[in-house]
Design an enzyme around this catalytic site. Structure first.
Site, PDB file in Angstrom:
ATOM      1  N   HIS A  97     -58.282  52.246 -48.704  1.00  0.00           N
ATOM      2  CA  HIS A  97     -57.027  51.806 -48.837  1.00  0.00           C
ATOM      3  C   HIS A  97     -56.208  52.399 -47.573  1.00  0.00           C
ATOM      4  CE1 HIS A  97     -53.218  49.633 -49.900  1.00  0.00           C
ATOM      5  NE2 HIS A  97     -52.489  50.788 -49.923  1.00  0.00           N
ATOM      6  N   GLU A  98     -56.003  53.777 -47.884  1.00  0.00           N
ATOM      7  CA  GLU A  98     -55.445  54.553 -47.278  1.00  0.00           C
ATOM      8  C   GLU A  98     -55.677  54.637 -45.491  1.00  0.00           C
ATOM      9  OE1 GLU A  98     -52.398  55.479 -48.270  1.00  0.00           O
ATOM     10  OE2 GLU A  98     -52.851  55.387 -50.555  1.00  0.00           O
ATOM     11  N   HIS A 101     -54.140  51.857 -43.774  1.00  0.00           N
ATOM     12  CA  HIS A 101     -52.831  52.044 -43.407  1.00  0.00           C
ATOM     13  C   HIS A 101     -53.137  52.736 -41.864  1.00  0.00           C
ATOM     14  CE1 HIS A 101     -50.471  50.830 -46.452  1.00  0.00           C
ATOM     15  NE2 HIS A 101     -50.975  51.749 -47.415  1.00  0.00           N
ATOM     16  N   HIS A 105     -51.848  51.118 -38.039  1.00  0.00           N
ATOM     17  CA  HIS A 105     -50.904  51.997 -37.257  1.00  0.00           C
ATOM     18  C   HIS A 105     -51.733  51.961 -35.806  1.00  0.00           C
ATOM     19  CE1 HIS A 105     -49.180  56.178 -36.180  1.00  0.00           C
ATOM     20  NE2 HIS A 105     -48.771  55.095 -35.405  1.00  0.00           N
TER      21      HIS A 105
END
Length: 229
Positions: A97-98, A101, A105
């Site tokens: 999940h991280e 991100h 980006h």
């Protein structure tokens, strides 16, 4: 509006507690579901970044629990110590999940860019708005503009919480798609990761609803004071 808000606020607080408790139990459950591939959360994160061609993002361990986050400023995926080291479905879900991100980006995902631009203003608003709102309520009759300033600051944090929703849901979707497409997990592990991220996303939904309800409450106080004048 006062009694109605108290009821609504109470329901949101109850729902928030239920979701938080459920999330905690889900992560405890899936922390016991050990990965057959034997990979740690850090290794999962590093592979997802590499598979997406992201070579300028570091995966680091950060102290605490539930401190996992992606920092676009220094391009780091920060995993809590448990997630970084453990080899289970919950750790895999959080790590992926991280990294979702980080992928956002890298591809210029517009909602993440919008949220990042709001961060400096929201940090300032969060520092002062409670005092301004309190002062605005106390000085409603003599200086109603102060409460209006507080409402504007609170509205910024509410917008931030709303924008956070598509950012978090999209990151989870990217994570789950990668885990499935690369066959990183067994069917049981994949189902566990999906369930854990589903409940994590609901905490953001409850936070957004609570923020909207609180904003409406402050607006009702301001409007009520204006009508009395």
């Amino acid at each position: 509006m006062g009694s109605g808000y108290l009821i609504l606020g109470g329901l949101i607080m109850l729902f928030s507690w239920l979701v938080s408790s459920r999330l905690k139990s889900k992560f405890e459950q899936y922390s016991k579901l050990h990965l057959q591939n034997g990979m740690s959360g850090a290794e999962i994160a590093q592979k997802m970044l590499a598979d997406n061609g992201i070579l300028d993002v570091r995966v680091i361990s950060t102290p605490g629990r539930l401190t996992d986050h992606y920092n676009p400023m220094d391009k780091t995926v920060n995993l809590s110590e448990a997630v970084y080291n453990q080899r289970n479905a919950a750790a895999a879900a959080v790590a992926a999940h991280e990294c979702g991100h980080a992928v956002q980006h890298a591809v210029g995902y517009e909602w993440l860019a919008m949220r990042s631009k709001l961060v400096p203003f929201v940090n300032v608003a969060s520092t002062y708005m409670q005092w301004i709102l309190l002062g605005g309520i106390l000085m409603l009759k003599s200086f109603p503009q102060l409460l209006l300033i507080g409402i504007i600051l609170f509205a910024a944090t509410t917008v931030f919480s709303i924008i956070t929703l598509p950012v978090e849901y999209d990151a989870s979707n990217r994570a789950l798609a990668w885990l499935e497409n690369k066959r990183m997990l067994t069917q049981q592990e994949q189902a566990g990761a999906k369930d854990a991220l589903k409940w994590a996303a609901r905490t953001y939904l409850v936070a957004a609803l609570g923020s909207i309800a609180t904003l409406l409450y402050y607006l009702s106080i301001y409007m009520g004071g204006s009508r009395r004048d």
